[in-house]
Design a protein around this motif. Sequence first.
Motif, PDB file in Angstrom:
ATOM      1  N   ASN A   1       0.850  -1.190   0.000  1.00  0.00           N
ATOM      2  CA  ASN A   1       0.000   0.000   0.000  1.00  0.00           C
ATOM      3  C   ASN A   1       0.891   1.248   0.000  1.00  0.00           C
ATOM      4  O   ASN A   1       1.605   1.499   0.967  1.00  0.00           O
ATOM      5  CB  ASN A   1      -0.899   0.004   1.235  1.00  0.00           C
ATOM      6  N   PRO A   2       0.868   2.045  -1.077  1.00  0.00           N
ATOM      7  CA  PRO A   2       1.745   3.223  -1.145  1.00  0.00           C
ATOM      8  C   PRO A   2       1.392   4.318  -0.151  1.00  0.00           C
ATOM      9  O   PRO A   2       2.151   5.281  -0.004  1.00  0.00           O
ATOM     10  CB  PRO A   2       1.561   3.708  -2.588  1.00  0.00           C
ATOM     11  N   GLN A   3       0.255   4.202   0.550  1.00  0.00           N
ATOM     12  CA  GLN A   3      -0.149   5.209   1.536  1.00  0.00           C
ATOM     13  C   GLN A   3       0.191   4.804   2.963  1.00  0.00           C
ATOM     14  O   GLN A   3      -0.086   5.552   3.897  1.00  0.00           O
ATOM     15  CB  GLN A   3      -1.665   5.463   1.429  1.00  0.00           C
ATOM     16  N   CYS A   4       0.776   3.621   3.126  1.00  0.00           N
ATOM     17  CA  CYS A   4       1.078   3.105   4.471  1.00  0.00           C
ATOM     18  C   CYS A   4       2.587   3.083   4.726  1.00  0.00           C
ATOM     19  O   CYS A   4       3.392   3.286   3.824  1.00  0.00           O
ATOM     20  CB  CYS A   4       0.509   1.698   4.629  1.00  0.00           C
TER      21      CYS A   4
ATOM     22  N   ASP B   1      -1.757   9.309  12.142  1.00  0.00           N
ATOM     23  CA  ASP B   1      -2.016   8.338  11.090  1.00  0.00           C
ATOM     24  C   ASP B   1      -3.515   8.168  10.900  1.00  0.00           C
ATOM     25  O   ASP B   1      -4.242   7.832  11.846  1.00  0.00           O
ATOM     26  CB  ASP B   1      -1.377   6.988  11.441  1.00  0.00           C
ATOM     27  N   LEU B   2      -3.985   8.400   9.693  1.00  0.00           N
ATOM     28  CA  LEU B   2      -5.390   8.218   9.390  1.00  0.00           C
ATOM     29  C   LEU B   2      -5.688   6.750   9.128  1.00  0.00           C
ATOM     30  O   LEU B   2      -4.783   5.927   8.978  1.00  0.00           O
ATOM     31  CB  LEU B   2      -5.776   9.068   8.181  1.00  0.00           C
ATOM     32  N   GLU B   3      -6.957   6.425   9.042  1.00  0.00           N
ATOM     33  CA  GLU B   3      -7.357   5.020   8.919  1.00  0.00           C
ATOM     34  C   GLU B   3      -6.766   4.351   7.683  1.00  0.00           C
ATOM     35  O   GLU B   3      -6.267   3.228   7.757  1.00  0.00           O
ATOM     36  CB  GLU B   3      -8.886   4.920   8.880  1.00  0.00           C
ATOM     37  N   HIS B   4      -6.802   5.025   6.554  1.00  0.00           N
ATOM     38  CA  HIS B   4      -6.332   4.415   5.314  1.00  0.00           C
ATOM     39  C   HIS B   4      -5.110   5.122   4.733  1.00  0.00           C
ATOM     40  O   HIS B   4      -4.713   4.847   3.600  1.00  0.00           O
ATOM     41  CB  HIS B   4      -7.456   4.410   4.270  1.00  0.00           C
TER      42      HIS B   4
END
Length: 504
Positions: free
Chosen positions: A35-38, A72-75
Amino acid sequence: MAINRKDVIYFVLTDRFHGVENPRPELREKIDKSNPQCYHGGNFDGIVEKIPYLKKLGITALWITPVYRQIDLEHSHGYHGYWALDFNAVNPFLYIDNGRYPEGSKCYLKDLVDRLHASGIKVILDIVVNHTGYRHPGINGSSGNPTPIGPSWFNRMNISLESSVTEGQLSGLPDMDLDSPDVCDYHAQSILSWIRETGIDGIRMDTVRHVERNFWTYFKTQVKGQFPEVTLLGEVLVFDIDALSQYQKFDAIDQLFDFPLQQAMTNVFVYDHAMTDFVSPYNLGTGILERDLSYTNHNQLVTLLDNHDLSARFMTSILDAQMGDYRKATDVMKLSLTFLFAIRGIPQIYYGTELGLEGRSDPDNRRDFPWGKLDKDYEVKEAYPFEKEIYDHTRNMIRIRRTNDALSAGHFVCLYVDYFLLVFLRYIGENIIIAGFHNGWLDMPSDIAVDIGNNPNLPRRIKEKLADAHLVSLLGGPSYSIREGRLSLLLGGKSGVILTPAEE
């Protein structure tokens, strides 16, 4: 030590560079490389493990992204460091708990700085003052706030950047009111703490143009007054020289990223604009390098091909322009790198650019470093010939720059320019470099006579030294001779040459 013109800056998103596995299960479960957002698991220990790579590449200063504890947001996680919760605590994802320091202690960063300093590498820490992360508890005075930040510390919400460059919300992030003495003092004391407790050499200040002018007065007094040797490198993401130069003139920012030159290099090398974009014929003053007088000190600008905020990696832009032809793209990348390391300023490499790493806009331009393409000795594997060409050329250009003061501190004089060809000379003391760049796709049909002896912008000392000089190529290839002050130059398509007088 201050960051100076002899340095080569290497920029890493710590989370995407390299990591040592974190033993804490609550952190590991949030790491998702798919996941490029994590978070992807890069950390300080990973940087330490790769110090031999940095040394082999030849860089002298490492710029790392912000190390704050994040919201840190959920996704979507604050893997990049720009969504701060606590401006005085280190993000637990960035270090391995050694049991010796309290959680979030700046000592974890100090250990990294000490290891880099021991290897002769300076450290630039990314700092944010303009905004917090999304949903910061200080906005509403809610619980879970480890800071004194409160509702009165923010500018009014939902102001657009079009309405106010300094009070508007960048990407919807809560914008801090830096006209407030409390906010200014909080950030100044935080920055002073990072300097005192970690020993960093420089600060890269994020989103400078969106910060109220009042803060820079505070910064010059509080921070620069106590640590004048710590370099302030400002990110002003504008492509207009008149707008950019104001920050050097009035806000005492030591160094600025040269986005106008980055745009010019993209236009010339990627999209085949004329070399006269750099220097005009007949000294008309329209070339971007001729406008260096607009700056307080153009030699203190940080030059770059790409970074994490631009619309695409430089290699991707080239590949798009060349319809995916890696042979052509590699030639363009090598020519661009030759120019980057031959021109004035302080060069910055974005991690992976030295391997032709690709990527489009955020987050794709923040891919993991491709360590699988390197062997245990940090040489590029034979299965990746284009990456190997770019990597070897980057290392060679860094070596050439670091061993020739004319490329880091020398005076610039244009010797010849037309649509396809630019030849310039740089000199300091006895060190002289002549650099030539041919941007056409076909080989030059015939040689060009470059008149050095009659150039009105060169001092007699340099003309006499070059009158009948034999020039060796620092990039390999044929040598050249100057006869009666004239150099006959013949270059292949998309190629550059770096020449210096042979030792007598």
